[in-house]
Scaffold this motif. Structure first.
Motif, PDB file in Angstrom:
ATOM      1  N   TRP A   1       0.835  -1.218  -0.070  1.00 32.54           N
ATOM      2  CA  TRP A   1      -0.011  -0.204  -0.084  1.00 32.54           C
ATOM      3  C   TRP A   1       0.740   1.164   0.171  1.00 32.54           C
ATOM      4  O   TRP A   1       1.584   1.319   0.905  1.00 32.54           O
ATOM      5  N   THR A   2       0.724   2.244  -0.991  1.00 35.71           N
ATOM      6  CA  THR A   2       1.515   3.235  -1.142  1.00 35.71           C
ATOM      7  C   THR A   2       0.622   4.439  -1.048  1.00 35.71           C
ATOM      8  O   THR A   2       1.419   5.617  -0.966  1.00 35.71           O
ATOM      9  N   SER A   3      -0.447   4.506  -1.197  1.00 37.53           N
ATOM     10  CA  SER A   3      -1.401   5.663  -1.339  1.00 37.53           C
ATOM     11  C   SER A   3      -2.753   5.519  -0.773  1.00 37.53           C
ATOM     12  O   SER A   3      -3.237   4.373  -0.735  1.00 37.53           O
ATOM     13  N   THR A   4      -3.300   6.437  -0.047  1.00 37.22           N
ATOM     14  CA  THR A   4      -4.684   6.433   0.570  1.00 37.22           C
ATOM     15  C   THR A   4      -5.751   6.211  -0.777  1.00 37.22           C
ATOM     16  O   THR A   4      -6.977   6.029  -0.342  1.00 37.22           O
ATOM     17  N   GLN A   5      -5.301   6.490  -1.637  1.00 39.83           N
ATOM     18  CA  GLN A   5      -6.250   6.685  -2.686  1.00 39.83           C
ATOM     19  C   GLN A   5      -6.409   5.172  -3.554  1.00 39.83           C
ATOM     20  O   GLN A   5      -7.114   4.925  -4.410  1.00 39.83           O
ATOM     21  N   SER A   6      -5.425   4.591  -3.135  1.00 41.19           N
ATOM     22  CA  SER A   6      -5.372   2.891  -3.761  1.00 41.19           C
ATOM     23  C   SER A   6      -6.614   2.068  -3.083  1.00 41.19           C
ATOM     24  O   SER A   6      -6.805   2.215  -1.977  1.00 41.19           O
ATOM     25  N   TYR A   7      -7.231   1.339  -3.938  1.00 43.80           N
ATOM     26  CA  TYR A   7      -8.081   0.306  -3.362  1.00 43.80           C
ATOM     27  C   TYR A   7      -7.669  -0.844  -3.485  1.00 43.80           C
ATOM     28  O   TYR A   7      -6.588  -1.449  -4.148  1.00 43.80           O
ATOM     29  N   ILE A   8      -8.065  -2.050  -2.918  1.00 45.75           N
ATOM     30  CA  ILE A   8      -7.775  -3.291  -2.875  1.00 45.75           C
ATOM     31  C   ILE A   8      -9.130  -4.355  -3.596  1.00 45.75           C
ATOM     32  O   ILE A   8     -10.435  -3.946  -3.253  1.00 45.75           O
ATOM     33  N   VAL A   9      -8.629  -5.168  -4.280  1.00 42.98           N
ATOM     34  CA  VAL A   9      -9.571  -6.037  -4.912  1.00 42.98           C
ATOM     35  C   VAL A   9      -9.601  -7.543  -4.491  1.00 42.98           C
ATOM     36  O   VAL A   9      -8.523  -8.074  -4.178  1.00 42.98           O
ATOM     37  N   VAL A  10     -10.817  -7.683  -3.880  1.00 46.70           N
ATOM     38  CA  VAL A  10     -10.634  -9.116  -3.105  1.00 46.70           C
ATOM     39  C   VAL A  10     -11.856  -9.958  -4.001  1.00 46.70           C
ATOM     40  O   VAL A  10     -12.851  -9.920  -4.485  1.00 46.70           O
TER      41      VAL A  10
ATOM     42  N   VAL B   1     -16.647 -10.253  -6.386  1.00 47.66           N
ATOM     43  CA  VAL B   1     -15.530  -9.326  -6.507  1.00 47.66           C
ATOM     44  C   VAL B   1     -15.777  -8.124  -5.993  1.00 47.66           C
ATOM     45  O   VAL B   1     -16.751  -7.661  -6.526  1.00 47.66           O
ATOM     46  N   TRP B   2     -14.949  -7.582  -5.139  1.00 46.30           N
ATOM     47  CA  TRP B   2     -15.173  -6.338  -4.459  1.00 46.30           C
ATOM     48  C   TRP B   2     -14.149  -5.360  -4.645  1.00 46.30           C
ATOM     49  O   TRP B   2     -12.913  -5.987  -4.341  1.00 46.30           O
ATOM     50  N   GLU B   3     -14.283  -4.218  -4.714  1.00 40.17           N
ATOM     51  CA  GLU B   3     -13.265  -3.279  -4.694  1.00 40.17           C
ATOM     52  C   GLU B   3     -13.283  -2.295  -3.387  1.00 40.17           C
ATOM     53  O   GLU B   3     -14.523  -1.950  -3.047  1.00 40.17           O
ATOM     54  N   LEU B   4     -12.400  -2.468  -2.454  1.00 41.00           N
ATOM     55  CA  LEU B   4     -12.516  -1.957  -1.362  1.00 41.00           C
ATOM     56  C   LEU B   4     -11.638  -0.664  -1.152  1.00 41.00           C
ATOM     57  O   LEU B   4     -10.487  -0.692  -1.324  1.00 41.00           O
ATOM     58  N   ASN B   5     -12.355   0.472  -1.081  1.00 40.41           N
ATOM     59  CA  ASN B   5     -11.419   1.860  -0.544  1.00 40.41           C
ATOM     60  C   ASN B   5     -11.503   2.111   0.913  1.00 40.41           C
ATOM     61  O   ASN B   5     -12.344   1.456   1.696  1.00 40.41           O
TER      62      ASN B   5
END
Length: 578
Positions: free
Chosen positions: A77-86, A93-97
């Protein structure tokens, strides 16, 4: 009458064995004050986080890098604007912000970049936190993120608001009821409330108990400076008073050390609070100060304290109050037209504005208190955001104060209080200006400049406690220090919000501190010098201190005063002001 009371130290010693024991006991408790004031730096840490999702995760993706567990994502993780795909076991399938989550309609497209249809949801199922450094903080305990983020940011300001109330309330109580009862109550309160914080069950009870903890911590810190000032003679008063701050700085260093070792917030809080326990067990043996007892007319009690001091300091013939101060004459009748020392008269904060000279002095002193606190906490709270190791940064911010107080003591003894305060206030303003010129990429240089800025403002902040106590008479000394501490706490309440202004302009905190420090340095030129002068006991002596500061070396030199009579009886005291 100030010189009358100061003569006690010529007989008993300015810093004998008894004063050393009392000093070390009360100064040790100041470590707890430093701990509680800065504890929220790690109590309210907000780690990396994203929205949580119901269901078992089978695979995780970030920047097209696949990991087996969601806990392994944080190293990428390098940025608070990044999201995680699980990808869940049920096929979703979810994108988690951080403050929202999205469910993809095309469950077969398990890639980081996705342009298909998706449905947005709020974070109703909680959050997933990075627990690499902190297993638990109040933020992770009560989900103080996103819409509730402002509650976490209020943790330090609400604590400082309690400090503000405590400074005023306990400073006034100490003048009315004595220094010793306040020390007893506030030291016990620090231990009890400190432990109670660890067992609070929600955010609001946490804030309330911390508010009470802030009040007793502030009350102790205000009274301990007056207590030390009234128990130690002129020859050792500067060093003793200033080094109470050194114990406070040790408390900041303890916060950094315990924060590094304890990853759970309530364990961290208990470990910090236990440091108060040794003093609580021995504080009941502390005596009342002779100064306060004499001012209240309780001469027999004062004589008992003096006799105990004499035995500890191995003085064979303890001084007699009746001989030094002529109880029936000087202390009761001959007041040079000022009866404000009477034990029957009670004072309030309006007395600090009783005439133009005193009012101008009070306004200037309050501004220095405000500026010192503002700069002190802006530099301290910002230290964990300088980059690198936040524990080491906070430790260094505390450690840099130790040499600052040594330099301050030398300057105060050689140059005087005012002549030391002014250049360090101006220096801190200059450092703030330099910080605005250093590129943000020069991390090491920024850290060094912040340490230097903390050094300069630390000298001014530490000096003002003793200086205030010396500028006002005994009858309102605790009230004066308490009111100054009130303004100081206004500065400490403003400081966190000042730090938050860096989101508007990154150098906004430094600019505000720099302007205030420069203005305070200029106004300090109007204050009288108190180096080598005895503590004043009446308003007449306090006013005369300012009127004669530029022309006379010895205050209270009018013929017929009690001070002059005592000086004639004791010629060796002519060197007291040197």
């Amino acid at each position: 009458m100030a010189r009358n009371f100061e003569l006690l130290f010529d007989s008993l010693g300015h810093f004998g064995r008894y004063q050393a024991w009392v000093y070390l006991a009360v100064a040790f408790q100041s470590i707890s004050c430093g701990i509680h004031y800065l504890a929220s730096v790690f109590l309210a840490v907000t780690p990396k986080f994203v929205c949580s999702v119901l269901g078992n995760v089978s695979s995780v993706l970030i920047y097209n890098s696949s990991v087996s567990k969601i806990e392994d994502v944080w190293t990428l993780w390098t940025s608070t604007q990044s999201y995680i795909v699980v990808h869940l076991e049920n096929g979703e399938v979810w994108e988690l912000n951080q403050c929202s989550r999205s469910r993809r309609e095309d469950v077969l497209d398990f890639t980081y970049e996705y342009n298909g249809n998706k449905t947005d949801f709020t974070c109703t199922d909680g959050f997933i936190y990075d627990r690499t450094k902190w297993q638990s903080t109040i933020v992770t305990e009560w989900d103080l993120v996103c819409q509730r983020e402002w509650l976490a940011k209020l943790t330090q300001p609400t604590f400082m608001l309690g400090v503000l109330f405590g400074a005023v309330i306990f400073g006034d109580i100490a003048d009315r009821m004595g220094r010793r009862p306040v020390i007893w109550f506030t030291s016990t309160g620090q231990f009890l409330f400190g432990i109670a914080v660890a067992f609070t069950f929600d955010y609001y009870s946490f804030v309330i108990v911390r508010f009470l903890l802030a009040m007793v911590s502030s009350g102790y810190l205000v009274v301990v400076f007056v207590y030390v000032t009234e128990f130690i003679g002129i020859k050792a008063r500067t060093w003793a008073s200033m080094h109470v701050h050194a114990f406070f700085a040790v408390g900041i260093m303890v916060v950094a050390l315990v924060g590094y070792l304890a990853a759970t917030w309530w364990v961290y809080q208990i470990c910090l609070s236990i440091t108060t326990l040794p003093f609580v067990l021995c504080c009941w043996t502390l005596p009342e100060t002779p100064f306060w007892l004499l001012t209240e007319g309780r001469y027999e009690e004062a004589q008992k304290v003096i006799n105990v001091m004499a035995r500890w300091n191995k003085v064979s013939t303890p001084c007699k109050i009746s001989e030094l101060c002529s109880l029936q004459g000087d202390l009761v009748s001959s007041t040079t037209g000022d009866n404000d020392h009477s034990p029957m008269k009670k004072h309030n904060i309006l007395d600090l504005f009783r005439n133009w000279h005193i009012a101008r002095r009070t306004i200037t002193v309050w501004l220095v208190w405000f500026t010192g606190s503002l700069g002190y906490y802006v530099f301290s709270l910002s230290s964990v955001n300088l980059g690198g190791n936040e524990y080491l940064n906070l430790f260094l911010i505390g450690a840099v104060e130790l040499p600052a107080y040594v330099i301050a003591c030398i300057g105060m003894d050689k140059l005087g209080r005012r002549n030391t305060l002014i250049p360090f206030l101006i220096s801190s303003a200059v450092i703030c200006a330099l910080l605005m010129l250093i590129p943000q990429d020069f991390r090491i240089l920024n850290i060094i400049a912040n340490m230097v800025g903390k050094f300069a403002i630390g000298v001014a902040f530490g000096l003002i406690y003793l200086y205030t106590a010396e500028l006002y008479p005994t009858v309102v000394r605790s009230l004066a220090v308490g009111s100054g501490s009130m303004m100081c706490r206004v500065g400490s309440v403003v400081a966190p919000f000042c730090v938050y202004l860096s989101s508007v302009w990154i150098f906004m905190p430094q600019m505000i501190v720099g302007i205030m420090a420069f203005l305070s340095g200029l106004l300090t030129l109007m204050l009288p010098e108190t180096l080598g002068k005895p503590l004043t006991n009446t308003w007449a002596e306090a006013t005369e201190l300012g009127a004669n500061s530029g022309t006379e070396k010895h205050p209270a030199a009018q013929s017929g005063t009690a001070s002059e009579k005592i000086e004639m009886l004791s010629p060796e005291t002519r060197g007291l002001d040197n």
